[in-house]
Design a protein around this motif. Structure first.
Motif: not given
Length: 78
Positions: A60-65, A67-78
């Motif tokens: 759950l913690k991993l999915r939240k993080v 999600h934050l990465i995808r929404t706030n930094f759409p151009n970064q690959s994670s």
């Protein structure tokens, strides 16, 4: 030829990187913890119940993080 970036663009880029880095670090931390948990479970060091409870929490913690990465930094690959 590449266009030169002005100083404001460079500053904005550094700020974005500094905002992204802690989230990415957290993502890596949770992924490592999940891998360690799986390893303990496979070596029978923890019970299946403990494994699933902890796995659910970390997942759950991993999915939240993520999600934050995808929404706030759409151009970064994670």
């Amino acid at each position: 030829m590449r266009k030169k970036k002005n100083s404001n663009q460079m500053i904005e880029e550094v700020i974005r990187i500094n905002e992204f880095k802690p989230l990415y670090t957290k993502q890596i931390k949770y992924e490592r913890e999940i891998a360690e948990l799986k390893s303990k479970f496979m070596r029978h060091q923890i019970s299946p119940k403990e494994y699933y409870e902890e796995y659910e929490s970390l997942g759950l913690k991993l999915r939240k993080v993520q999600h934050l990465i995808r929404t706030n930094f759409p151009n970064q690959s994670s």
